[in-house]
Write a protein that holds these residues in place. Structure first.
Motif, PDB file in Angstrom:
ATOM      1  N   ARG A 428       0.838  -1.203   0.000  1.00 14.88           N
ATOM      2  CA  ARG A 428       0.000   0.000   0.000  1.00 14.88           C
ATOM      3  C   ARG A 428       0.872   1.253   0.000  1.00 14.88           C
ATOM      4  O   ARG A 428       0.552   2.243  -0.665  1.00 14.88           O
ATOM      5  CB  ARG A 428      -0.908  -0.028   1.235  1.00 14.88           C
ATOM      6  CG  ARG A 428      -1.985   1.028   1.239  1.00 14.88           C
ATOM      7  CD  ARG A 428      -2.875   0.828   2.443  1.00 14.88           C
ATOM      8  NE  ARG A 428      -4.075   1.644   2.404  1.00 14.88           N
ATOM      9  CZ  ARG A 428      -5.014   1.633   3.334  1.00 14.88           C
ATOM     10  NH1 ARG A 428      -4.903   0.811   4.374  1.00 14.88           N
ATOM     11  NH2 ARG A 428      -6.075   2.412   3.236  1.00 14.88           N
ATOM     12  N   TRP A 429       1.969   1.191   0.754  1.00 10.85           N
ATOM     13  CA  TRP A 429       2.908   2.314   0.797  1.00 10.85           C
ATOM     14  C   TRP A 429       3.508   2.560  -0.589  1.00 10.85           C
ATOM     15  O   TRP A 429       3.540   3.688  -1.083  1.00 10.85           O
ATOM     16  CB  TRP A 429       4.007   2.024   1.816  1.00 10.85           C
ATOM     17  CG  TRP A 429       5.046   3.098   1.897  1.00 10.85           C
ATOM     18  CD1 TRP A 429       6.182   3.204   1.170  1.00 10.85           C
ATOM     19  CD2 TRP A 429       5.003   4.247   2.746  1.00 10.85           C
ATOM     20  NE1 TRP A 429       6.866   4.333   1.513  1.00 10.85           N
ATOM     21  CE2 TRP A 429       6.170   4.995   2.476  1.00 10.85           C
ATOM     22  CE3 TRP A 429       4.111   4.705   3.706  1.00 10.85           C
ATOM     23  CZ2 TRP A 429       6.462   6.177   3.137  1.00 10.85           C
ATOM     24  CZ3 TRP A 429       4.391   5.885   4.366  1.00 10.85           C
ATOM     25  CH2 TRP A 429       5.558   6.607   4.088  1.00 10.85           C
ATOM     26  N   LYS A 432       1.536   4.381  -3.205  1.00 15.50           N
ATOM     27  CA  LYS A 432       1.366   5.827  -3.056  1.00 15.50           C
ATOM     28  C   LYS A 432       2.647   6.598  -3.368  1.00 15.50           C
ATOM     29  O   LYS A 432       2.654   7.834  -3.335  1.00 15.50           O
ATOM     30  CB  LYS A 432       0.876   6.148  -1.640  1.00 15.50           C
ATOM     31  CG  LYS A 432      -0.485   5.550  -1.329  1.00 15.50           C
ATOM     32  CD  LYS A 432      -0.945   5.840   0.071  1.00 15.50           C
ATOM     33  CE  LYS A 432      -1.333   7.271   0.289  1.00 15.50           C
ATOM     34  NZ  LYS A 432      -1.976   7.507   1.593  1.00 15.50           N
ATOM     35  N   ASP A 433       3.719   5.878  -3.631  1.00 20.65           N
ATOM     36  CA  ASP A 433       4.983   6.512  -3.981  1.00 20.65           C
ATOM     37  C   ASP A 433       5.151   6.494  -5.500  1.00 20.65           C
ATOM     38  O   ASP A 433       4.951   5.461  -6.146  1.00 20.65           O
ATOM     39  CB  ASP A 433       6.147   5.766  -3.324  1.00 20.65           C
ATOM     40  CG  ASP A 433       7.494   6.365  -3.713  1.00 20.65           C
ATOM     41  OD1 ASP A 433       7.900   7.327  -3.050  1.00 20.65           O
ATOM     42  OD2 ASP A 433       8.097   5.877  -4.679  1.00 20.65           O
ATOM     43  N   TRP A 438       4.989  11.757  -3.162  1.00 20.09           N
ATOM     44  CA  TRP A 438       4.005  11.081  -2.331  1.00 20.09           C
ATOM     45  C   TRP A 438       2.600  11.474  -2.754  1.00 20.09           C
ATOM     46  O   TRP A 438       2.253  12.667  -2.800  1.00 20.09           O
ATOM     47  CB  TRP A 438       4.234  11.450  -0.863  1.00 20.09           C
ATOM     48  CG  TRP A 438       3.233  10.848   0.074  1.00 20.09           C
ATOM     49  CD1 TRP A 438       2.230  11.483   0.759  1.00 20.09           C
ATOM     50  CD2 TRP A 438       3.149   9.469   0.447  1.00 20.09           C
ATOM     51  NE1 TRP A 438       1.527  10.597   1.521  1.00 20.09           N
ATOM     52  CE2 TRP A 438       2.069   9.347   1.350  1.00 20.09           C
ATOM     53  CE3 TRP A 438       3.871   8.330   0.098  1.00 20.09           C
ATOM     54  CZ2 TRP A 438       1.700   8.126   1.915  1.00 20.09           C
ATOM     55  CZ3 TRP A 438       3.510   7.119   0.659  1.00 20.09           C
ATOM     56  CH2 TRP A 438       2.438   7.027   1.559  1.00 20.09           C
ATOM     57  N   ASN A 439       1.772  10.481  -3.043  1.00 20.11           N
ATOM     58  CA  ASN A 439       0.389  10.723  -3.421  1.00 20.11           C
ATOM     59  C   ASN A 439      -0.436  10.954  -2.160  1.00 20.11           C
ATOM     60  O   ASN A 439      -0.691  10.029  -1.391  1.00 20.11           O
ATOM     61  CB  ASN A 439      -0.146   9.522  -4.201  1.00 20.11           C
ATOM     62  CG  ASN A 439      -1.492   9.804  -4.841  1.00 20.11           C
ATOM     63  OD1 ASN A 439      -2.243  10.642  -4.368  1.00 20.11           O
ATOM     64  ND2 ASN A 439      -1.795   9.090  -5.912  1.00 20.11           N
ATOM     65  N   THR A 440      -0.865  12.178  -1.950  1.00 15.88           N
ATOM     66  CA  THR A 440      -1.609  12.511  -0.731  1.00 15.88           C
ATOM     67  C   THR A 440      -3.026  11.958  -0.743  1.00 15.88           C
ATOM     68  O   THR A 440      -3.662  11.867   0.308  1.00 15.88           O
ATOM     69  CB  THR A 440      -1.685  14.039  -0.539  1.00 15.88           C
ATOM     70  OG1 THR A 440      -2.482  14.604  -1.586  1.00 15.88           O
ATOM     71  CG2 THR A 440      -0.296  14.662  -0.534  1.00 15.88           C
ATOM     72  N   GLY A 441      -3.543  11.626  -1.942  1.00 11.81           N
ATOM     73  CA  GLY A 441      -4.931  11.183  -2.031  1.00 11.81           C
ATOM     74  C   GLY A 441      -5.922  12.324  -1.964  1.00 11.81           C
ATOM     75  O   GLY A 441      -7.129  12.097  -1.870  1.00 11.81           O
ATOM     76  N   TRP A 560      -6.025   5.647  -3.305  1.00 14.07           N
ATOM     77  CA  TRP A 560      -4.904   6.219  -2.552  1.00 14.07           C
ATOM     78  C   TRP A 560      -5.326   6.677  -1.161  1.00 14.07           C
ATOM     79  O   TRP A 560      -4.758   7.606  -0.609  1.00 14.07           O
ATOM     80  CB  TRP A 560      -4.306   7.381  -3.336  1.00 14.07           C
ATOM     81  CG  TRP A 560      -3.869   6.935  -4.700  1.00 14.07           C
ATOM     82  CD1 TRP A 560      -2.798   6.157  -5.017  1.00 14.07           C
ATOM     83  CD2 TRP A 560      -4.525   7.232  -5.935  1.00 14.07           C
ATOM     84  NE1 TRP A 560      -2.734   5.949  -6.367  1.00 14.07           N
ATOM     85  CE2 TRP A 560      -3.782   6.594  -6.966  1.00 14.07           C
ATOM     86  CE3 TRP A 560      -5.658   7.970  -6.288  1.00 14.07           C
ATOM     87  CZ2 TRP A 560      -4.137   6.680  -8.305  1.00 14.07           C
ATOM     88  CZ3 TRP A 560      -6.010   8.046  -7.618  1.00 14.07           C
ATOM     89  CH2 TRP A 560      -5.261   7.406  -8.616  1.00 14.07           C
ATOM     90  N   THR A 561      -6.310   6.026  -0.587  1.00 11.77           N
ATOM     91  CA  THR A 561      -6.712   6.363   0.777  1.00 11.77           C
ATOM     92  C   THR A 561      -5.725   5.759   1.760  1.00 11.77           C
ATOM     93  O   THR A 561      -4.961   4.866   1.424  1.00 11.77           O
ATOM     94  CB  THR A 561      -8.115   5.825   1.091  1.00 11.77           C
ATOM     95  OG1 THR A 561      -8.134   4.418   0.853  1.00 11.77           O
ATOM     96  CG2 THR A 561      -9.147   6.523   0.238  1.00 11.77           C
TER      97      THR A 561
END
Length: 561
Positions: A428-429, A432-433, A438-441, A560-561
């Motif tokens: 999951r980490w 989002k990278d 970094w994907n903040t969502g 991306w939650t």
């Protein structure tokens, strides 16, 4: 962090800590502590943690009632070389069980009441830890802390700056929270050290009374603890409750010059600002994080202080990254924004003429129109990235191509303070990278000056509108509202949930308020105590949507939650 209070005392610090109630730690009945007493309490706590079997690199889970002693317990674990995991007592049994299963802690520190509550709900936290210690009372399968007290603490252990230092969970508004692992390098060297500086006007001074009213299980207060004691204010006052009457007495006994609180706490305490003998007249700096504070609350508190040049500092960030942007509000700016909105200034806050810069084309659709003008200071304007610390870009949610100013997209952040990983959810980490970004969502818009406006979480976002902006507008126009929550069932018009004191509302007043807004579904009215919330006071939107409609699907992808 294991010797923080010893180090501050050795440098001549004279800070006094005032509490609105005694700590939950054993043998502590006082409500005032100096640095030497805090250092002794951390050492004593490290002694009984060691007697419970805690050693270097062990994980220590802490779940208890809200109080700043969360951080004292964490400091004691750090002193032993262990890794504290601070978990909010607001977590329901199932998500708490999930987090403990990921942690598999060597020791769980909790209370008899919390253990009994979760066992009654079908989850036994004690079965998910090698050993459980209760701060109060007794229970089957757990050890009373009184059996361990008095053991001598071993000497402090240092660790590599890139090893895990502390584990905190995210707010959990969209489901089971993530466990964020921070290292000394990220949360202390990059975040706390940045705060531990006497910046002009917004820095903590030696004559300040700093009041904090937060959720002490979260990473923000661990970072705050590290920095504020290094700045050595005269007094630190810790508020744990949100009852306005009790808070009023405590705040008038220790009137703040610097006040940091959860947005939900500011909302709860706002009625105090209308009293003749109100406790905020000395505040020169208000600080808020976690969520935006609605414009009526900004006006109430900035209007209550008598300090010239008083400032409200609003930070936006995430547990994984720390603060990414800062925005400053002042009384003068509030008056100027309100006057501009009242006069129909065509360049103000997204009205026609300013939409291309200020977010008029949300998600490629025509949000445009005058409804984005909030009639006052825009709380969703997040300001600019922290200078020299963070970079932000707005990208297309599908292609990840950078978008020009005025186009809404996913907000990506780049910062050296980003935590190394999620515990138990590495995939999951990694999802989002994106090449160090970094994907903040979050969905937002950047204007030509670099200012960021937040529209929604991606999981809640419907192109062409903004739930957050609608919420601010309705709260601004309907003073009798406690809060407004706009939900987005897929394929349907947004549903405004009107939170009031008694579950009643003025329909004619509401009709006038929404006359120039995008189409909305029939409003749902709820009393405050029926709204599901996180430990930081955020509304659990998906739980509320399921409560009202029985649906779990979301407007956005939720990737991306």
């Amino acid at each position: 962090m294991g010797t923080l209070f010893d180090d501050c005392a050795s440098r001549g610090g004279a800070t006094l800590v005032r509490l609105d109630r005694p700590f939950d730690l054993p043998g502590t009945g006082a409500t005032t502590y100096d640095l030497a007493q805090l250092a002794a309490l951390v050492e004593e706590t490290a002694g009984w943690l060691a007697a419970a079997g805690v050693r270097a690199r062990h994980r220590v889970a802490i779940v208890k009632d809200n109080h700043w002693d969360y951080d004292l317990l964490a400091c004691a674990a750090v002193r032993l070389g262990a890794v504290p995991a601070q978990l909010s007592a607001h977590l329901a049994a199932e998500p708490l069980g999930t987090l403990l299963d990921r942690l598999r802690p060597r020791l769980l520190v909790t209370t008899a009441a919390l253990l009994a509550r979760h066992r009654a709900a079908g989850v036994d936290p004690a079965r998910l830890a090698a050993r459980t210690v209760l701060l109060d009372g007794t229970a089957q399968g757990a050890t009373s802390v009184d059996e361990l007290r008095g053991a001598r603490a071993p000497g402090p252990r240092r660790r590599c700056p890139d090893e895990p230092l502390v584990i905190n969970h995210t707010s959990g508004t969209t489901g089971v929270p993530k466990l964020v692992v921070h290292s000394t390098r990220t949360i202390i060297h990059k975040l706390a050290r940045f705060e531990a500086f006497r910046y002009p006007r917004i820095g903590v001074r030696r004559d300040d009374t700093v009041v904090n009213a937060s959720s002490y299980a979260h990473g923000r207060t661990f970072c705050w603890t590290a920095s504020v004691f290094c700045l050595a204010p005269k007094e630190i006052a810790v508020l744990t409750g949100t009852d306005p009457e009790a808070a009023d007495l405590f705040l008038r006994a220790h009137p703040p010059t610097v006040l940091e609180a959860l947005p939900s706490v500011y909302g709860r305490l706002a009625p105090l600002t209308r009293r003749l003998d109100q406790p905020f007249h000395r505040v020169r700096l208000f600080v808020s994080t976690y969520d935006a504070v609605h414009p009526p609350t900004l006006r109430a508190f900035l209007g209550a202080t008598r300090r010239r040049g008083a400032v409200w500092m609003q930070g936006w960030g995430q547990t994984e990254t720390g603060p990414l942007t800062f925005r400053f509000h002042t009384r003068r700016a509030l008056r100027r924004a309100d006057a501009a909105a009242a006069a129909g200034d065509p360049g103000h806050d997204g009205t026609p003429g300013g939409a291309s810069d200020r977010g008029g084309a949300a998600g490629g659709g025509a949000a445009g129109g005058t409804w984005w003008s909030g009639g006052g200071q825009d709380a969703r304007d997040l300001g600019r990235p922290v200078p020299f610390k963070t970079r932000l870009r707005v990208v297309d949610p599908v292609t990840f191509a950078p978008l020009p100013p005025g186009r809404a997209g996913l907000l990506l952040a780049r910062t050296a303070a980003r935590a190394p990983t999620y515990l138990g959810e590495r995939e999951r980490w990694l999802a989002k990278d994106r090449d160090g970004w970094w994907n903040t969502g979050d969905i937002g818009v950047r204007d030509r000056s670099g200012t960021i406006r937040l529209l929604d979480r991606e999981v809640d976002h419907t192109p062409g509108t903004s739930c957050l902006q609608l919420e601010d507008l309705l709260e601004d126009r309907l003073p009798w509202l406690r809060e407004c929550v706009v939900l987005t069932p897929p394929g349907q018009e947004p549903v405004p949930v009107l939170v009031t004191d008694d579950g009643a509302f003025d329909r004619a007043d509401y009709k006038r308020a929404v006359a120039d807004l995008p189409p909305l579904a029939e409003p749902v009215v709820r009393a405050e105590d029926s709204i599901p919330r996180t430990g930081t006071g955020k509304v659990r939107r998906h739980a509320l949507l399921e409560q009202l409609t029985g649906r779990r699907d979301t407007a956005g992808s939720g990737r991306w939650t």
